[in-house]
Design a protein around this motif. Structure first.
Motif, PDB file in Angstrom:
ATOM      1  N   TYR A 193       0.866  -1.190   0.000  1.00 28.00           N
ATOM      2  CA  TYR A 193       0.000   0.000   0.000  1.00 28.00           C
ATOM      3  C   TYR A 193       0.891   1.223   0.000  1.00 28.00           C
ATOM      4  O   TYR A 193       1.759   1.370   0.866  1.00 28.00           O
TER       5      TYR A 193
ATOM      6  N   ASN B 253      -6.528   1.762   6.654  1.00 24.27           N
ATOM      7  CA  ASN B 253      -7.652   0.863   6.934  1.00 24.27           C
ATOM      8  C   ASN B 253      -7.681  -0.332   5.986  1.00 24.27           C
ATOM      9  O   ASN B 253      -7.940  -1.462   6.415  1.00 24.27           O
ATOM     10  N   TYR B 254      -7.405  -0.106   4.712  1.00 20.41           N
ATOM     11  CA  TYR B 254      -7.373  -1.228   3.770  1.00 20.41           C
ATOM     12  C   TYR B 254      -6.185  -2.151   4.032  1.00 20.41           C
ATOM     13  O   TYR B 254      -6.292  -3.373   3.898  1.00 20.41           O
TER      14      TYR B 254
ATOM     15  N   SER C 273      -6.512  -6.103   4.907  1.00 23.45           N
ATOM     16  CA  SER C 273      -5.803  -7.126   4.126  1.00 23.45           C
ATOM     17  C   SER C 273      -4.975  -8.034   5.028  1.00 23.45           C
ATOM     18  O   SER C 273      -4.905  -9.251   4.816  1.00 23.45           O
TER      19      SER C 273
ATOM     20  N   SER D 103      -3.043   4.067  -2.529  1.00 17.70           N
ATOM     21  CA  SER D 103      -4.094   4.254  -1.517  1.00 17.70           C
ATOM     22  C   SER D 103      -4.018   5.589  -0.788  1.00 17.70           C
ATOM     23  O   SER D 103      -4.534   5.725   0.324  1.00 17.70           O
TER      24      SER D 103
ATOM     25  N   LEU E 285      -6.686   2.626  -5.883  1.00 20.30           N
ATOM     26  CA  LEU E 285      -7.733   2.529  -4.869  1.00 20.30           C
ATOM     27  C   LEU E 285      -8.286   3.901  -4.500  1.00 20.30           C
ATOM     28  O   LEU E 285      -9.401   4.008  -3.986  1.00 20.30           O
TER      29      LEU E 285
ATOM     30  N   GLU F  38     -13.481   2.131  -3.697  1.00 22.78           N
ATOM     31  CA  GLU F  38     -13.566   2.092  -2.237  1.00 22.78           C
ATOM     32  C   GLU F  38     -14.812   2.837  -1.798  1.00 22.78           C
ATOM     33  O   GLU F  38     -15.174   3.860  -2.383  1.00 22.78           O
TER      34      GLU F  38
ATOM     35  N   LEU G 196     -15.480   3.493   1.777  1.00 26.74           N
ATOM     36  CA  LEU G 196     -15.316   3.579   3.223  1.00 26.74           C
ATOM     37  C   LEU G 196     -16.172   4.711   3.798  1.00 26.74           C
ATOM     38  O   LEU G 196     -16.531   5.652   3.094  1.00 26.74           O
TER      39      LEU G 196
ATOM     40  N   ALA H 294     -14.037  -1.971   4.974  1.00 29.24           N
ATOM     41  CA  ALA H 294     -12.912  -2.519   4.206  1.00 29.24           C
ATOM     42  C   ALA H 294     -12.855  -4.033   4.356  1.00 29.24           C
ATOM     43  O   ALA H 294     -12.499  -4.754   3.415  1.00 29.24           O
TER      44      ALA H 294
END
Length: 417
Positions: free
Chosen positions: A7, A16-17, A21, A82, A118, A141, A143, A152
């Motif tokens: 990321y 957060n993603y 993951s 991201s 993203l 995304e 969120l 997420a």
């Protein structure tokens, strides 16, 4: 299959993603140019408040590598761009940061790596990137501040923009870990899908705010009306039917501004976005308008107590916050003393003339007018009977239980009633 996922850009979106993951079992490499952010994350500290995010970082910490060295991304099988796109006070996006990040990453990552955009970009952006199309994707995304990690981790669906090729095995393996429908479409369709979701959300929020304003003016009760609407299958129980103080937070404003530019360029209903923005700005001043009415009834108001600075509960984001907008307006009049409390925000760099309180009760003992600007659950526990000094209460979200035996000379104002 063992995959390493990268990321780049560790803002609210990326962090957060990345944690979601890791919770799905992947090893994560997080890159950011900001050394302070990397240092904070290495100490297991998140640079913002988000429910359960820091807790899950600590639990999965061994799966992470935080770095300022972009060459570390050579280990990755998938790299997500991201970084949240910066926006100005009008919601206009500045894509220079994102473009520069992508230029650096495509020079660094291995040619077999999947590159996934993203962050929030306008239609046409992804296809313009110089990377093999069979390994280039756009992932939508959706969120929400205060529920970011949950969304997420447990998305309703994942929307993927791609070229005509199939999603390759590595990326497909990653996506299937989230156990939800995967919607495949062109780059442009996916990019517009992201904006479309927010435009529908904005339309719902705006209609609710407009109709609740009508309810206030004619003596109707919006709570009763919204309950009826939730039982209509065409609208549904999950519709945004709770009145609010305009559109805030930054992300919706960004997509509304982008949409406005599309409409203007194509000469289609150019006033649509403009009108929504005007309604939102009008609604954001709701607290101020109610306060000015109160000052006509009570001539000796000296101190204002404000509960809540964040633009909504369970976040520490103040971007386009209605309470900050209210503070700006009343700060012009130096005769008012402003006391504030928020469970997550302890200082305001641009508003040093406000007084922060550590306890709600202490603030309430020292105010003539009380404003509940953010619907934090903790405010529901307030017992007004203890505070006879408060002449008027502005409670947009109807949080406080207003006692029936309260002094008839005191005022209580909420939205939609």
């Amino acid at each position: 299959m063992k995959l390493t996922v990268g990321y780049i850009g560790l803002s609210h979106l990326g962090i957060n993603y990345a944690i979601a993951s890791a919770m799905k079992g992947f090893n994560i490499i997080c890159y950011d140019e900001d050394k302070e952010i990397i240092l904070s994350l290495k100490k297991k500290k998140i640079p913002f408040y988000e429910k359960d995010t820091e807790k899950n970082l600590k639990e999965r910490f061994k799966q992470f590598k935080f770095t300022n060295t972009i060459d570390d991304l050579k280990e990755c099988d998938l790299v997500f761009v991201s970084q949240d796109v910066p926006t100005d006070s009008y919601g206009k996006s500045d894509l220079i940061v994102i473009k520069n990040l992508i230029k650096k990453v495509v020079k660094t990552i291995k040619t077999t790596c999947n590159l996934i955009i993203l962050c929030q970009v306008p239609p046409g952006f992804t296809r313009s990137i110089d990377w093999p199309l069979d390994k280039l994707f756009y992932q939508v995304e959706t969120l929400i501040f205060s529920k970011a990690l949950e969304r997420a981790l447990l998305p309703e669906r994942i929307i993927i923009g791609k070229n005509s090729n199939k999603i390759n095995k590595k990326y497909n393996f990653f996506l299937n870990k989230f156990k939800c429908p995967i919607l495949e479409m062109s780059y442009e369709s996916a990019e517009l899908a992201k904006i479309s979701v927010n435009i529908f959300l904005i339309s719902s929020v705006t209609s609710t705010n407009l109709l609740s304003e009508v309810s206030e003016n004619i003596g109707a009760n919006w709570d009763d009306i919204s309950n009826a609407l939730k039982l209509d299958k065409r609208i549904g129980k999950y519709a945004y039917l709770k009145p609010g103080l305009g559109i805030s937070g930054g992300n919706l404003e960004r997509d509304l501004e982008t949409f406005k530019n599309f409409l203007k360029f194509n000469k289609i209903y150019e006033n649509y976005s403009k009108n929504i923005k005007q309604i939102s700005n009008y609604r954001k001043d709701w607290i101020y308008k109610q306060f000015m009415k109160i000052t006509k009834d009570f001539k000796n108001i000296k101190t204002i107590g404000i509960l809540g600075l964040a633009y909504k509960e369970d976040t520490n984001s103040t971007k386009n916050s209605p309470s900050i907008s209210f503070i700006k307006k009343i700060s012009i009049n130096s005769k008012f003393k402003i006391n504030v409390y928020d469970p997550r925000i302890k200082k305001l760099l641009k508003h040093r003339d406000v007084n922060f309180y550590k306890k709600i009760e202490d603030l309430m003992k020292n105010c003539d007018v009380l404003v509940i600007a953010t619907p934090w659950n903790i405010f529901k526990e307030i017992n007004l009977n203890k505070f006879s000094n408060i002449k008027a209460i502005i409670d947009p979200y109807n949080i406080i239980n207003f006692p029936k035996n309260r002094n008839k000379n005191s005022k209580y104002i909420s939205m939609g009633n």
